[in-house]
Design a protein around this motif. Structure first.
Motif, mmCIF file in Angstrom:
data_model
loop_
_atom_site.group_PDB
_atom_site.id
_atom_site.type_symbol
_atom_site.label_atom_id
_atom_site.label_comp_id
_atom_site.label_asym_id
_atom_site.label_seq_id
_atom_site.Cartn_x
_atom_site.Cartn_y
_atom_site.Cartn_z
ATOM 1 N N THR A 116 11.453 23.263 -3.921
ATOM 2 C CA THR A 116 12.154 22.474 -2.902
ATOM 3 C C THR A 116 11.356 21.279 -2.397
ATOM 4 N N ASP A 117 10.057 21.316 -2.491
ATOM 5 C CA ASP A 117 9.224 20.223 -1.996
ATOM 6 C C ASP A 117 8.630 19.438 -3.157
ATOM 7 N N ARG A 118 8.496 18.147 -2.935
ATOM 8 C CA ARG A 118 7.844 17.318 -3.946
ATOM 9 C C ARG A 118 7.193 16.137 -3.249
ATOM 10 N N LEU A 119 6.237 15.555 -3.906
ATOM 11 C CA LEU A 119 5.594 14.361 -3.389
ATOM 12 C C LEU A 119 6.537 13.186 -3.583
ATOM 13 N N ASN A 120 6.764 12.427 -2.548
ATOM 14 C CA ASN A 120 7.654 11.286 -2.613
ATOM 15 C C ASN A 120 6.846 10.059 -3.039
ATOM 16 N N VAL A 121 6.639 9.916 -4.330
ATOM 17 C CA VAL A 121 5.830 8.828 -4.877
ATOM 18 C C VAL A 121 6.437 7.480 -4.520
ATOM 19 N N GLU A 122 7.745 7.390 -4.556
ATOM 20 C CA GLU A 122 8.407 6.134 -4.229
ATOM 21 C C GLU A 122 8.086 5.699 -2.800
ATOM 22 N N GLU A 123 8.082 6.652 -1.870
ATOM 23 C CA GLU A 123 7.748 6.350 -0.474
ATOM 24 C C GLU A 123 6.289 5.909 -0.348
ATOM 25 N N GLU A 124 5.403 6.567 -1.068
ATOM 26 C CA GLU A 124 3.979 6.177 -1.059
ATOM 27 C C GLU A 124 3.824 4.737 -1.568
ATOM 28 N N GLN A 125 4.527 4.408 -2.638
ATOM 29 C CA GLN A 125 4.457 3.057 -3.188
ATOM 30 C C GLN A 125 5.029 2.040 -2.209
ATOM 31 N N ALA A 126 6.116 2.389 -1.541
ATOM 32 C CA ALA A 126 6.729 1.481 -0.570
ATOM 33 C C ALA A 126 5.791 1.214 0.599
ATOM 34 N N GLN A 127 5.103 2.252 1.065
ATOM 35 C CA GLN A 127 4.143 2.072 2.155
ATOM 36 C C GLN A 127 2.985 1.174 1.718
ATOM 37 N N MET A 128 2.531 1.338 0.491
ATOM 38 C CA MET A 128 1.454 0.494 -0.038
ATOM 39 C C MET A 128 1.929 -0.954 -0.128
ATOM 40 N N GLN A 129 3.130 -1.174 -0.650
ATOM 41 C CA GLN A 129 3.694 -2.526 -0.733
ATOM 42 C C GLN A 129 3.786 -3.169 0.641
ATOM 43 N N GLU A 130 4.275 -2.397 1.625
ATOM 44 C CA GLU A 130 4.413 -2.916 2.981
ATOM 45 C C GLU A 130 3.055 -3.299 3.569
ATOM 46 N N ALA A 131 2.051 -2.478 3.340
ATOM 47 C CA ALA A 131 0.710 -2.756 3.865
ATOM 48 C C ALA A 131 0.117 -4.013 3.210
ATOM 49 N N LEU A 132 0.449 -4.256 1.959
ATOM 50 C CA LEU A 132 -0.108 -5.400 1.219
ATOM 51 C C LEU A 132 0.718 -6.671 1.356
ATOM 52 N N MET A 133 1.906 -6.589 1.948
ATOM 53 C CA MET A 133 2.832 -7.704 1.994
ATOM 54 C C MET A 133 2.228 -8.995 2.553
ATOM 55 N N PRO A 134 1.409 -8.979 3.606
ATOM 56 C CA PRO A 134 0.837 -10.244 4.081
ATOM 57 C C PRO A 134 0.000 -10.949 3.009
ATOM 58 N N TRP A 135 -0.746 -10.188 2.243
ATOM 59 C CA TRP A 135 -1.589 -10.801 1.199
ATOM 60 C C TRP A 135 -0.751 -11.193 -0.015
ATOM 61 N N ILE A 136 0.264 -10.433 -0.319
ATOM 62 C CA ILE A 136 1.156 -10.781 -1.421
ATOM 63 C C ILE A 136 1.846 -12.107 -1.091
ATOM 64 N N GLY A 137 2.265 -12.270 0.163
ATOM 65 C CA GLY A 137 2.909 -13.505 0.604
ATOM 66 C C GLY A 137 1.994 -14.718 0.500
ATOM 67 N N GLU A 138 0.685 -14.488 0.647
ATOM 68 C CA GLU A 138 -0.282 -15.591 0.534
ATOM 69 C C GLU A 138 -0.668 -15.878 -0.916
ATOM 70 N N GLY A 139 -0.162 -15.077 -1.828
ATOM 71 C CA GLY A 139 -0.458 -15.306 -3.236
ATOM 72 C C GLY A 139 -1.643 -14.538 -3.713
#
Length: 168
Positions: free
Chosen positions: A145-168
């Motif tokens: 019934t339980d699993r690691l939500n890899v997609e959520e982990e990736q989304a959190q990483m993307q969100e944390a990196l977004m300011p630097w991604i926006g700067e190129g």
């Protein structure tokens, strides 16, 4: 809490004969690797023991304190440089400072390795940042019934990196 990364990294360059001078480090490294390979419990005490041996063998207390002082509240990048594959294969992530503990885990520092070779090109001044995301599944989850939500982990990483991604 440190807010930015210091411009000048603290370079650790073990001597070419580092493992000849400190053969117990190779033995400790193999012992640790065998414990992992045989899926035996590796405790913080094991990691602290080898990390402390590495720190003591380097004999860099004064240089490190000077670099830490110059760095102030910024994050101090620590770079292990060596052209020796044997030296690079030591478990540098366990490097344990008497005051700060594991330097690879402490928020005030970053820890990386750099292979040095006379024939290799100079390191890039700027370039894309590559992130390797490790995820793990805890032992106490229900496998049906339980699993690691890899997609959520990736989304959190993307969100944390977004300011630097926006700067190129």
């Amino acid at each position: 809490m440190p807010k930015y990364v210091h411009d000048t990294p603290f370079i650790i360059e073990p001597e070419d004969n580092f493992l000849e001078k400190f053969p117990h480090l190779r033995q400790s490294s193999r012992y640790l690797a065998m414990r992992y390979a045989h899926r035996e419990l590796v405790t913080d005490e094991h990691l602290t023991a080898i990390g402390s041996k590495l720190w003591k063998a380097l004999d860099i207390d004064d240089r490190f304190e000077q670099a830490q002082g110059k760095c102030g509240t910024a994050i101090l990048p620590i770079v292990i440089k060596s052209k020796s594959a044997a030296v690079q294969s030591l478990p540098w992530e366990t490097l344990c400072h008497p005051k700060y503990g594991f330097l690879g885990k402490e928020a005030r520092f970053t820890l990386s390795r750099q292979f040095t070779d006379a024939n290799s090109p100079a390191p890039l001044e700027k370039g894309p940042l590559r992130i390797l995301l490790f995820t793990s599944l805890p032992d106490d989850l229900n496998p049906e019934t339980d699993r690691l939500n890899v997609e959520e982990e990736q989304a959190q990483m993307q969100e944390a990196l977004m300011p630097w991604i926006g700067e190129g």
